[in-house]
Design an enzyme around this catalytic site. Structure first.
Site, PDB file in Angstrom:
ATOM      1  N   ASP A  87       0.861  -1.165   0.000  1.00  0.00           N
ATOM      2  CA  ASP A  87       0.000   0.000   0.000  1.00  0.00           C
ATOM      3  C   ASP A  87       0.910   1.231   0.000  1.00  0.00           C
ATOM      4  O   ASP A  87       2.090   1.135   0.355  1.00  0.00           O
ATOM      5  CB  ASP A  87      -0.881  -0.043   1.250  1.00  0.00           C
ATOM      6  N   ASP A  89      -0.206   5.043   0.967  1.00  0.00           N
ATOM      7  CA  ASP A  89      -0.441   6.026   2.024  1.00  0.00           C
ATOM      8  C   ASP A  89      -0.388   5.382   3.399  1.00  0.00           C
ATOM      9  O   ASP A  89      -1.081   4.390   3.663  1.00  0.00           O
ATOM     10  CB  ASP A  89      -1.793   6.702   1.821  1.00  0.00           C
ATOM     11  N   GLU A  96      -1.256  10.474   4.452  1.00  0.00           N
ATOM     12  CA  GLU A  96      -2.408  10.173   3.623  1.00  0.00           C
ATOM     13  C   GLU A  96      -2.516  11.326   2.629  1.00  0.00           C
ATOM     14  O   GLU A  96      -2.879  12.449   2.996  1.00  0.00           O
ATOM     15  CB  GLU A  96      -3.681  10.066   4.464  1.00  0.00           C
ATOM     16  N   ARG A 132     -14.710  11.922  -0.210  1.00  0.00           N
ATOM     17  CA  ARG A 132     -13.515  12.733   0.021  1.00  0.00           C
ATOM     18  C   ARG A 132     -13.086  13.487  -1.232  1.00  0.00           C
ATOM     19  O   ARG A 132     -12.740  14.676  -1.179  1.00  0.00           O
ATOM     20  CB  ARG A 132     -12.377  11.843   0.534  1.00  0.00           C
ATOM     21  N   SER A 176      -2.501   1.125  -4.669  1.00  0.00           N
ATOM     22  CA  SER A 176      -2.964   2.144  -3.735  1.00  0.00           C
ATOM     23  C   SER A 176      -4.390   2.588  -4.020  1.00  0.00           C
ATOM     24  O   SER A 176      -4.788   2.732  -5.184  1.00  0.00           O
ATOM     25  CB  SER A 176      -2.026   3.367  -3.819  1.00  0.00           C
ATOM     26  N   GLY A 177      -5.127   2.836  -2.929  1.00  0.00           N
ATOM     27  CA  GLY A 177      -6.403   3.510  -3.044  1.00  0.00           C
ATOM     28  C   GLY A 177      -6.230   5.011  -3.174  1.00  0.00           C
ATOM     29  O   GLY A 177      -7.211   5.753  -3.195  1.00  0.00           O
ATOM     30  N   LYS A 221      -7.438  -4.243  -5.277  1.00  0.00           N
ATOM     31  CA  LYS A 221      -6.078  -4.480  -4.781  1.00  0.00           C
ATOM     32  C   LYS A 221      -5.747  -5.968  -4.804  1.00  0.00           C
ATOM     33  O   LYS A 221      -4.666  -6.381  -5.252  1.00  0.00           O
ATOM     34  CB  LYS A 221      -5.927  -3.919  -3.368  1.00  0.00           C
ATOM     35  N   ASN A 247      -8.839  -1.668   3.830  1.00  0.00           N
ATOM     36  CA  ASN A 247      -8.906  -1.959   2.402  1.00  0.00           C
ATOM     37  C   ASN A 247      -7.682  -2.724   1.897  1.00  0.00           C
ATOM     38  O   ASN A 247      -7.606  -3.073   0.715  1.00  0.00           O
ATOM     39  CB  ASN A 247      -9.104  -0.672   1.587  1.00  0.00           C
TER      40      ASN A 247
END
Length: 288
Positions: A87, A89, A96, A132, A176-177, A221, A247
Protein backbone atom coordinates in the site's frame (compact mmCIF):
# COMPACT_ATOMS: atom_id res chain seq x y z
CA UNK A 1 9.20 -21.74 14.82
CA UNK A 2 11.53 -18.83 15.44
CA UNK A 3 10.47 -15.92 17.57
CA UNK A 4 12.03 -12.72 16.23
CA UNK A 5 12.21 -9.67 18.49
CA UNK A 6 13.26 -6.26 17.25
CA UNK A 7 13.25 -2.61 18.24
CA UNK A 8 14.74 0.65 16.95
CA UNK A 9 18.20 1.27 18.36
CA UNK A 10 16.86 4.48 19.86
CA UNK A 11 14.60 2.46 22.18
CA UNK A 12 17.50 0.93 24.13
CA UNK A 13 15.69 -2.26 25.14
CA UNK A 14 17.19 -3.86 28.25
CA UNK A 15 18.83 -7.30 28.21
CA UNK A 16 16.54 -8.22 31.10
CA UNK A 17 13.47 -7.58 28.96
CA UNK A 18 14.84 -9.71 26.13
CA UNK A 19 15.75 -12.57 28.47
CA UNK A 20 12.33 -12.43 30.15
CA UNK A 21 10.48 -12.62 26.83
CA UNK A 22 12.72 -15.45 25.63
CA UNK A 23 11.92 -17.30 28.85
CA UNK A 24 8.20 -16.85 28.19
CA UNK A 25 8.81 -18.58 24.85
CA UNK A 26 10.77 -21.36 26.52
CA UNK A 27 14.09 -20.55 24.92
CA UNK A 28 17.13 -18.29 24.83
CA UNK A 29 17.63 -15.19 22.70
CA UNK A 30 20.57 -14.73 20.36
CA UNK A 31 21.30 -11.38 18.77
CA UNK A 32 20.92 -11.14 14.99
CA UNK A 33 24.16 -9.58 13.82
CA UNK A 34 24.05 -9.63 10.01
CA UNK A 35 23.62 -5.85 9.91
CA UNK A 36 20.92 -5.76 7.25
CA UNK A 37 18.84 -3.35 9.35
CA UNK A 38 21.21 -0.71 10.64
CA UNK A 39 18.64 1.20 12.67
CA UNK A 40 17.26 -1.77 14.63
CA UNK A 41 18.41 -4.29 17.19
CA UNK A 42 17.05 -7.81 16.70
CA UNK A 43 17.10 -11.15 18.49
CA UNK A 44 16.09 -14.68 17.55
CA UNK A 45 14.64 -17.31 19.89
CA UNK A 46 14.87 -20.60 17.98
CA UNK A 47 12.77 -23.73 18.30
CA UNK A 48 9.71 -22.08 19.81
CA UNK A 49 6.43 -24.00 20.07
CA UNK A 50 4.32 -21.46 21.94
CA UNK A 51 0.80 -22.10 23.16
CA UNK A 52 -1.93 -19.50 22.79
CA UNK A 53 -1.39 -18.53 26.42
CA UNK A 54 2.35 -18.08 25.85
CA UNK A 55 1.70 -16.02 22.74
CA UNK A 56 -0.65 -13.74 24.68
CA UNK A 57 1.97 -13.28 27.40
CA UNK A 58 4.67 -12.55 24.80
CA UNK A 59 2.38 -10.05 23.08
CA UNK A 60 1.79 -8.17 26.32
CA UNK A 61 5.47 -8.22 27.30
CA UNK A 62 6.60 -6.99 23.90
CA UNK A 63 4.09 -4.15 23.90
CA UNK A 64 5.26 -3.07 27.35
CA UNK A 65 8.92 -3.17 26.22
CA UNK A 66 8.09 -1.46 22.88
CA UNK A 67 9.32 -4.43 20.89
CA UNK A 68 8.03 -5.82 17.61
CA UNK A 69 7.80 -9.60 17.50
CA UNK A 70 6.92 -12.28 14.99
CA UNK A 71 6.66 -16.07 14.88
CA UNK A 72 8.30 -17.24 11.65
CA UNK A 73 8.87 -20.76 10.36
CA UNK A 74 12.52 -21.76 10.71
CA UNK A 75 14.48 -21.54 7.47
CA UNK A 76 12.13 -19.11 5.77
CA UNK A 77 14.11 -16.96 3.36
CA UNK A 78 13.59 -13.79 1.37
CA UNK A 79 14.43 -15.88 -1.70
CA UNK A 80 11.25 -17.93 -1.07
CA UNK A 81 9.26 -14.94 -2.33
CA UNK A 82 8.87 -13.40 -5.78
CA UNK A 83 6.92 -10.20 -5.13
CA UNK A 84 6.61 -7.44 -2.53
CA UNK A 85 3.29 -5.60 -2.80
CA UNK A 86 2.76 -2.42 -0.80
CA UNK A 87 0.00 0.00 0.00
CA UNK A 88 1.20 3.58 -0.40
CA UNK A 89 -0.44 6.03 2.02
CA UNK A 90 0.65 5.46 5.64
CA UNK A 91 2.62 2.39 4.53
CA UNK A 92 5.30 3.18 1.96
CA UNK A 93 4.92 6.87 2.78
CA UNK A 94 4.10 8.59 6.06
CA UNK A 95 1.11 10.66 4.95
CA UNK A 96 -2.41 10.17 3.62
CA UNK A 97 -2.10 12.15 0.39
CA UNK A 98 -5.80 12.98 0.13
CA UNK A 99 -5.77 14.48 3.62
CA UNK A 100 -2.84 16.71 2.70
CA UNK A 101 -4.47 17.72 -0.60
CA UNK A 102 -7.59 18.62 1.38
CA UNK A 103 -5.47 20.76 3.68
CA UNK A 104 -4.74 22.98 0.70
CA UNK A 105 -8.53 23.51 0.53
CA UNK A 106 -8.86 24.09 4.27
CA UNK A 107 -10.78 20.82 4.59
CA UNK A 108 -8.27 18.45 6.20
CA UNK A 109 -10.30 17.73 9.38
CA UNK A 110 -13.42 16.75 7.41
CA UNK A 111 -11.51 14.57 4.94
CA UNK A 112 -9.24 13.02 7.59
CA UNK A 113 -12.28 11.97 9.63
CA UNK A 114 -13.65 10.04 6.64
CA UNK A 115 -10.19 8.59 5.91
CA UNK A 116 -9.81 7.27 9.46
CA UNK A 117 -13.28 5.71 9.47
CA UNK A 118 -12.55 3.96 6.17
CA UNK A 119 -9.19 2.70 7.42
CA UNK A 120 -10.90 1.20 10.46
CA UNK A 121 -13.39 -0.52 8.17
CA UNK A 122 -16.36 1.54 9.39
CA UNK A 123 -17.20 3.06 5.98
CA UNK A 124 -17.17 1.18 2.66
CA UNK A 125 -14.12 2.32 0.70
CA UNK A 126 -15.83 3.35 -2.55
CA UNK A 127 -18.23 5.58 -0.63
CA UNK A 128 -15.44 7.09 1.44
CA UNK A 129 -13.26 7.88 -1.57
CA UNK A 130 -16.15 9.37 -3.53
CA UNK A 131 -17.09 11.60 -0.59
CA UNK A 132 -13.52 12.73 0.02
CA UNK A 133 -12.66 13.44 -3.62
CA UNK A 134 -15.89 15.43 -4.05
CA UNK A 135 -14.67 17.82 -1.36
CA UNK A 136 -11.63 18.63 -3.52
CA UNK A 137 -13.72 20.05 -6.38
CA UNK A 138 -12.29 23.31 -7.70
CA UNK A 139 -8.86 22.94 -6.15
CA UNK A 140 -5.97 23.95 -8.37
CA UNK A 141 -4.21 20.80 -9.59
CA UNK A 142 -0.88 22.39 -8.64
CA UNK A 143 -1.71 21.44 -5.06
CA UNK A 144 -0.76 17.85 -5.89
CA UNK A 145 2.82 18.85 -6.69
CA UNK A 146 2.97 20.94 -3.52
CA UNK A 147 1.94 17.92 -1.45
CA UNK A 148 4.59 15.80 -3.18
CA UNK A 149 7.33 18.40 -2.76
CA UNK A 150 6.53 19.69 0.71
CA UNK A 151 4.88 16.86 2.66
CA UNK A 152 5.48 13.43 1.20
CA UNK A 153 8.14 11.44 3.03
CA UNK A 154 9.07 7.78 2.81
CA UNK A 155 8.34 5.65 5.86
CA UNK A 156 11.31 4.62 8.00
CA UNK A 157 13.23 1.74 6.46
CA UNK A 158 11.45 1.97 3.11
CA UNK A 159 14.52 2.57 0.95
CA UNK A 160 16.63 -0.06 2.74
CA UNK A 161 13.84 -2.61 2.42
CA UNK A 162 13.36 -1.92 -1.28
CA UNK A 163 17.08 -2.08 -2.05
CA UNK A 164 17.30 -5.46 -0.31
CA UNK A 165 14.29 -7.03 -2.00
CA UNK A 166 15.30 -5.70 -5.40
CA UNK A 167 18.84 -7.03 -4.92
CA UNK A 168 17.31 -10.42 -4.07
CA UNK A 169 15.44 -10.40 -7.39
CA UNK A 170 11.92 -9.79 -6.11
CA UNK A 171 9.51 -7.68 -8.15
CA UNK A 172 7.81 -4.70 -6.50
CA UNK A 173 4.21 -3.54 -6.73
CA UNK A 174 2.73 -0.34 -5.30
CA UNK A 175 -1.06 -0.73 -5.25
CA UNK A 176 -2.96 2.14 -3.74
CA UNK A 177 -6.40 3.51 -3.04
CA UNK A 178 -4.65 6.86 -3.49
CA UNK A 179 -3.74 8.56 -6.72
CA UNK A 180 -1.60 7.97 -9.80
CA UNK A 181 -0.04 11.43 -9.47
CA UNK A 182 1.88 10.09 -6.48
CA UNK A 183 2.32 6.42 -7.43
CA UNK A 184 3.83 7.40 -10.80
CA UNK A 185 6.41 9.53 -9.02
CA UNK A 186 7.15 6.81 -6.49
CA UNK A 187 7.67 4.33 -9.33
CA UNK A 188 10.24 6.54 -11.03
CA UNK A 189 11.95 7.59 -7.79
CA UNK A 190 12.28 4.09 -6.30
CA UNK A 191 12.56 1.92 -9.41
CA UNK A 192 9.34 0.02 -8.72
CA UNK A 193 8.16 -2.55 -11.25
CA UNK A 194 4.38 -2.06 -11.05
CA UNK A 195 1.95 0.55 -9.76
CA UNK A 196 -1.85 0.80 -9.72
CA UNK A 197 -3.99 3.60 -8.24
CA UNK A 198 -6.92 5.95 -8.84
CA UNK A 199 -6.76 8.80 -11.35
CA UNK A 200 -8.04 12.21 -10.29
CA UNK A 201 -9.98 14.02 -13.02
CA UNK A 202 -8.52 17.42 -13.92
CA UNK A 203 -10.24 19.92 -16.24
CA UNK A 204 -8.75 23.33 -17.04
CA UNK A 205 -6.15 22.87 -14.30
CA UNK A 206 -8.73 22.23 -11.59
CA UNK A 207 -9.80 19.06 -9.80
CA UNK A 208 -13.39 18.18 -10.73
CA UNK A 209 -14.10 16.22 -7.55
CA UNK A 210 -14.24 12.94 -9.46
CA UNK A 211 -11.96 10.03 -10.32
CA UNK A 212 -11.56 8.66 -13.83
CA UNK A 213 -12.45 5.00 -14.32
CA UNK A 214 -12.94 2.35 -11.68
CA UNK A 215 -11.96 2.78 -8.04
CA UNK A 216 -8.98 0.86 -6.67
CA UNK A 217 -10.68 -0.66 -3.63
CA UNK A 218 -9.96 -3.74 -1.53
CA UNK A 219 -11.14 -6.17 -4.20
CA UNK A 220 -9.20 -4.42 -6.95
CA UNK A 221 -6.08 -4.48 -4.78
CA UNK A 222 -6.45 -8.23 -4.30
CA UNK A 223 -7.05 -8.74 -8.04
CA UNK A 224 -3.98 -6.62 -8.85
CA UNK A 225 -1.73 -8.77 -6.65
CA UNK A 226 -3.12 -11.89 -8.34
CA UNK A 227 -2.68 -10.35 -11.80
CA UNK A 228 0.94 -9.36 -11.20
CA UNK A 229 1.72 -12.76 -9.66
CA UNK A 230 0.33 -14.44 -12.77
CA UNK A 231 2.36 -12.12 -15.01
CA UNK A 232 5.64 -12.98 -13.28
CA UNK A 233 4.82 -16.70 -13.01
CA UNK A 234 4.39 -16.72 -9.23
CA UNK A 235 1.72 -17.85 -6.81
CA UNK A 236 0.15 -15.37 -4.37
CA UNK A 237 1.74 -17.43 -1.59
CA UNK A 238 5.08 -16.16 -2.96
CA UNK A 239 4.08 -12.56 -2.27
CA UNK A 240 4.84 -10.39 0.74
CA UNK A 241 2.01 -7.87 1.12
CA UNK A 242 2.24 -4.77 3.33
CA UNK A 243 -0.59 -2.52 4.42
CA UNK A 244 -2.13 -0.54 7.23
CA UNK A 245 -5.87 -0.20 6.60
CA UNK A 246 -9.00 -2.29 6.19
CA UNK A 247 -8.91 -1.96 2.40
CA UNK A 248 -5.58 -3.84 2.41
CA UNK A 249 -6.94 -6.96 4.11
CA UNK A 250 -8.07 -8.81 0.99
CA UNK A 251 -4.71 -8.57 -0.74
CA UNK A 252 -2.94 -9.40 2.50
CA UNK A 253 -5.18 -12.42 2.91
CA UNK A 254 -3.93 -14.16 -0.23
CA UNK A 255 -0.24 -13.54 0.47
CA UNK A 256 2.41 -15.83 1.83
CA UNK A 257 3.44 -13.20 4.39
CA UNK A 258 1.23 -10.27 5.37
CA UNK A 259 2.79 -7.31 7.15
CA UNK A 260 0.74 -4.79 9.14
CA UNK A 261 2.75 -1.56 9.29
CA UNK A 262 1.69 1.00 11.92
CA UNK A 263 -1.70 -0.51 11.21
CA UNK A 264 -5.25 -0.25 12.49
CA UNK A 265 -6.25 -2.91 15.06
CA UNK A 266 -8.48 -4.73 12.55
CA UNK A 267 -5.43 -5.20 10.30
CA UNK A 268 -2.99 -6.16 13.07
CA UNK A 269 -5.40 -8.86 14.21
CA UNK A 270 -5.32 -10.59 10.81
CA UNK A 271 -1.74 -10.06 9.62
CA UNK A 272 1.12 -12.55 9.84
CA UNK A 273 3.44 -9.88 11.22
CA UNK A 274 3.01 -6.47 12.82
CA UNK A 275 5.64 -3.72 12.66
CA UNK A 276 4.72 -0.98 15.09
CA UNK A 277 8.14 0.26 16.20
CA UNK A 278 10.81 -0.67 13.62
CA UNK A 279 10.78 0.44 9.98
CA UNK A 280 9.62 -1.38 6.87
CA UNK A 281 13.04 -3.00 6.62
CA UNK A 282 12.14 -4.96 9.75
CA UNK A 283 10.95 -7.70 7.41
CA UNK A 284 14.61 -8.37 6.57
CA UNK A 285 15.26 -9.55 10.12
CA UNK A 286 12.43 -12.07 9.80
CA UNK A 287 13.80 -13.82 6.71
CA UNK A 288 17.23 -15.40 6.38
Amino acid sequence: MNLILQAPKSHAVSAADIDAIAALAGGQAERITDGRVADADAWRVAGVAATDAQKAAIDAACLKARLDYAFIAEGRRLADFRLVAMDMDSTLITIECIDEIADMQGLKPQVAEITEAAMRGEIEFNESLTRRVALLKGLDAGALQRVYDERLQLSPGAENMLKAVQAAGLKTLLVSGGFTFFTDRMKARLGLDYTHANTLEVVDGKLTGKVVGGIVNAEEKRATVERVCQEIGAQPAQAIVMGDGANDLRMMGISGLSVAFRAKPVVCAQASVGLNFVGLDGILNLLA
